[in-house]
Design a protein around this motif. Structure first.
Motif, PDB file in Angstrom:
ATOM      1  N   GLY A  24       0.815  -1.204   0.000  1.00  0.00           N
ATOM      2  CA  GLY A  24       0.000   0.000   0.000  1.00  0.00           C
ATOM      3  C   GLY A  24       0.852   1.260   0.000  1.00  0.00           C
ATOM      4  O   GLY A  24       0.554   2.227  -0.714  1.00  0.00           O
ATOM      5  N   ILE A  25       1.922   1.258   0.794  1.00  0.00           N
ATOM      6  CA  ILE A  25       2.822   2.414   0.853  1.00  0.00           C
ATOM      7  C   ILE A  25       3.465   2.666  -0.510  1.00  0.00           C
ATOM      8  O   ILE A  25       3.565   3.818  -0.966  1.00  0.00           O
ATOM      9  N   THR A  26       3.880   1.600  -1.174  1.00  0.00           N
ATOM     10  CA  THR A  26       4.530   1.735  -2.482  1.00  0.00           C
ATOM     11  C   THR A  26       3.560   2.286  -3.523  1.00  0.00           C
ATOM     12  O   THR A  26       3.922   3.176  -4.314  1.00  0.00           O
ATOM     13  N   ILE A  27       2.342   1.776  -3.538  1.00  0.00           N
ATOM     14  CA  ILE A  27       1.340   2.277  -4.487  1.00  0.00           C
ATOM     15  C   ILE A  27       1.063   3.756  -4.223  1.00  0.00           C
ATOM     16  O   ILE A  27       1.006   4.572  -5.158  1.00  0.00           O
ATOM     17  N   GLU A  28       0.915   4.123  -2.958  1.00  0.00           N
ATOM     18  CA  GLU A  28       0.583   5.510  -2.604  1.00  0.00           C
ATOM     19  C   GLU A  28       1.701   6.485  -2.980  1.00  0.00           C
ATOM     20  O   GLU A  28       1.434   7.599  -3.442  1.00  0.00           O
ATOM     21  N   HIS A  29       2.957   6.064  -2.820  1.00  0.00           N
ATOM     22  CA  HIS A  29       4.076   6.981  -3.007  1.00  0.00           C
ATOM     23  C   HIS A  29       4.642   7.009  -4.425  1.00  0.00           C
ATOM     24  O   HIS A  29       5.246   8.015  -4.827  1.00  0.00           O
ATOM     25  N   PHE A  30       4.484   5.934  -5.176  1.00  0.00           N
ATOM     26  CA  PHE A  30       5.221   5.846  -6.433  1.00  0.00           C
ATOM     27  C   PHE A  30       4.374   5.728  -7.699  1.00  0.00           C
ATOM     28  O   PHE A  30       4.905   5.829  -8.802  1.00  0.00           O
ATOM     29  N   ILE A  31       3.078   5.528  -7.572  1.00  0.00           N
ATOM     30  CA  ILE A  31       2.269   5.338  -8.776  1.00  0.00           C
ATOM     31  C   ILE A  31       1.931   6.673  -9.451  1.00  0.00           C
ATOM     32  O   ILE A  31       1.867   6.767 -10.662  1.00  0.00           O
ATOM     33  N   GLY A  32       1.684   7.706  -8.703  1.00  0.00           N
ATOM     34  CA  GLY A  32       1.386   9.005  -9.291  1.00  0.00           C
ATOM     35  C   GLY A  32      -0.049   9.435  -9.061  1.00  0.00           C
ATOM     36  O   GLY A  32      -0.954   8.603  -8.923  1.00  0.00           O
ATOM     37  N   SER A  33      -0.257  10.747  -9.042  1.00  0.00           N
ATOM     38  CA  SER A  33      -1.572  11.287  -8.727  1.00  0.00           C
ATOM     39  C   SER A  33      -2.617  10.959  -9.782  1.00  0.00           C
ATOM     40  O   SER A  33      -3.811  10.863  -9.470  1.00  0.00           O
ATOM     41  N   GLU A  34      -2.188  10.761 -11.037  1.00  0.00           N
ATOM     42  CA  GLU A  34      -3.162  10.446 -12.099  1.00  0.00           C
ATOM     43  C   GLU A  34      -3.854   9.109 -11.848  1.00  0.00           C
ATOM     44  O   GLU A  34      -5.005   8.914 -12.267  1.00  0.00           O
ATOM     45  N   TYR A  35      -3.169   8.213 -11.173  1.00  0.00           N
ATOM     46  CA  TYR A  35      -3.766   6.913 -10.825  1.00  0.00           C
ATOM     47  C   TYR A  35      -4.978   7.122  -9.925  1.00  0.00           C
ATOM     48  O   TYR A  35      -6.038   6.529 -10.132  1.00  0.00           O
ATOM     49  N   PHE A  36      -4.829   7.981  -8.932  1.00  0.00           N
ATOM     50  CA  PHE A  36      -5.921   8.249  -7.990  1.00  0.00           C
ATOM     51  C   PHE A  36      -7.023   9.078  -8.652  1.00  0.00           C
ATOM     52  O   PHE A  36      -8.210   8.877  -8.373  1.00  0.00           O
ATOM     53  N   MET A  37      -6.636   9.976  -9.526  1.00  0.00           N
ATOM     54  CA  MET A  37      -7.628  10.789 -10.218  1.00  0.00           C
ATOM     55  C   MET A  37      -8.532   9.926 -11.083  1.00  0.00           C
ATOM     56  O   MET A  37      -9.745  10.158 -11.158  1.00  0.00           O
ATOM     57  N   ALA A  38      -7.944   8.901 -11.713  1.00  0.00           N
ATOM     58  CA  ALA A  38      -8.735   7.995 -12.547  1.00  0.00           C
ATOM     59  C   ALA A  38      -9.731   7.206 -11.711  1.00  0.00           C
ATOM     60  O   ALA A  38     -10.800   6.818 -12.200  1.00  0.00           O
ATOM     61  N   LEU A  39      -9.400   6.979 -10.451  1.00  0.00           N
ATOM     62  CA  LEU A  39     -10.292   6.248  -9.550  1.00  0.00           C
ATOM     63  C   LEU A  39     -11.276   7.175  -8.837  1.00  0.00           C
ATOM     64  O   LEU A  39     -12.175   6.708  -8.138  1.00  0.00           O
ATOM     65  N   GLY A  40     -11.083   8.474  -9.009  1.00  0.00           N
ATOM     66  CA  GLY A  40     -11.934   9.434  -8.310  1.00  0.00           C
ATOM     67  C   GLY A  40     -11.618   9.520  -6.836  1.00  0.00           C
ATOM     68  O   GLY A  40     -12.492   9.791  -6.007  1.00  0.00           O
ATOM     69  N   VAL A  41     -10.353   9.306  -6.500  1.00  0.00           N
ATOM     70  CA  VAL A  41      -9.914   9.306  -5.103  1.00  0.00           C
ATOM     71  C   VAL A  41      -8.877  10.402  -4.907  1.00  0.00           C
ATOM     72  O   VAL A  41      -8.002  10.610  -5.754  1.00  0.00           O
ATOM     73  N   VAL A  42      -8.964  11.099  -3.803  1.00  0.00           N
ATOM     74  CA  VAL A  42      -7.971  12.124  -3.468  1.00  0.00           C
ATOM     75  C   VAL A  42      -6.714  11.428  -2.937  1.00  0.00           C
ATOM     76  O   VAL A  42      -6.796  10.630  -1.983  1.00  0.00           O
ATOM     77  N   PRO A  43      -5.533  11.673  -3.536  1.00  0.00           N
ATOM     78  CA  PRO A  43      -4.304  11.005  -3.077  1.00  0.00           C
ATOM     79  C   PRO A  43      -4.024  11.190  -1.592  1.00  0.00           C
ATOM     80  O   PRO A  43      -3.501  10.298  -0.924  1.00  0.00           O
TER      81      PRO A  43
END
Length: 289
Positions: free
Chosen positions: A232-251
């Motif tokens: 979870g830490i790796t996904i949160e820190h290294f995937i990028g904000s666009e990943y969360f935007m596509a999910l409709g989630v605030v990073p």
């Protein structure tokens, strides 16, 4: 030269002459042998097998995440049960293939209680197995990130991993400790039951329900968490904000997923609970033998 006697060859052999020495041992003696073998195993072999065990448990959590991703909200209990069944693959692989897992290695406290190994030997064994499990978990974490599994099911797989990891760091200390104690009580009971059979299928079947119970009930396993929370830490820190935007989630919703929060609020109390559940809780059985 003695001649072959057909009557002698077909004569029934007394069962007393072929009794397996291990069959004559009590479960407590088998557990003590199990623990003694783990503590006295060659350091390199022990560490190598612990790396495999850490990888097995991490793979089992990958299976859990896949099974529970995208489940209907109204089937909470059944989804967690199916995830628990999937996760049981990890302990089955460890027991059947002979891996060294910290939580089951804690049973070696029985050999220590019987003064068959020293405190230094016991703690040395626990330390190298824990570190080996960490290495195995990190190896699978690297492969999971390289394979971009977090994109599965429209990135819902990664979001599921984030939610599971975040949930684990929100226990208070007493809760995390108690959940760790309950978890390893079940793990060690499952391993203890395998002492009653020799075939791989029997051992596998005996392990399924104890593991399914602790996973579906939300109990905490330190080695599984060594993979799950860093994922979870790796996904949160290294995937990028666009990943969360596509999910409709605030990073920022997962900003509390940090190494320090993981160690302080989960790993330390859960590990201590695992030790109590697997070592302290079995001691009364040893002295009653």
């Amino acid at each position: 030269m003695k001649q072959f006697d057909a009557h002698e060859a077909t004569r029934p052999v007394s069962h007393l002459a072929v009794v397996d020495s291990s069959a004559a041992m009590s479960p407590f003696e088998k557990a003590a042998e199990y623990g003694h073998a783990k503590v006295t195993k060659h350091i390199a072999q022990s560490f190598g097998l612990s790396v495999f065990a850490g990888a097995f448990i991490a793979l089992a959590f990958v299976f859990y995440l896949t099974v529970t991703t995208g489940a209907a909200p109204g089937s909470w209990g059944l989804v967690r049960f199916s995830g628990g069944i999937a996760f049981s693959l990890g302990l089955i692989l460890v027991v059947v293939l002979g891996g060294e897992l910290f939580t089951s290695t804690v049973l070696s406290a029985i050999a220590w209680a019987q003064k068959r190994v020293t405190t230094k030997q016991l703690l040395g064994c626990w330390t190298r197995v824990y570190l080996g499990n960490l290495c195995g978990a990190m190896l699978i974490l690297l492969l999971v990130m390289m394979s971009k599994m977090y994109d599965l099911n429209g990135s819902a797989w990664g979001l599921n991993a984030l939610h599971v990891a975040q949930h684990k760091i929100h226990h208070d200390w007493s809760q995390a400790f108690a959940l760790g104690t309950l978890c390893n009580l079940l793990v060690c009971l499952g391993v203890w039951m395998t002492f009653s059979c020799k075939d791989a299928l029997g051992k596998s079947i005996l392990l399924i329900l104890p593991v399914a119970m602790f996973v579906s009930s939300g109990f905490e396993h330190s080695i599984a968490n060594l993979f799950m929370v860093p994922l979870g830490i790796t996904i949160e820190h290294f995937i990028g904000s666009e990943y969360f935007m596509a999910l409709g989630v605030v990073p920022q919703a997962f900003a509390d997923l940090t190494i320090s929060n993981f160690i302080v609020h989960n790993l330390i109390p859960v590990t201590l609970g695992n030790i109590v559940g697997g070592a302290v809780f079995v001691q009364p059985w040893v002295f009653l033998d």
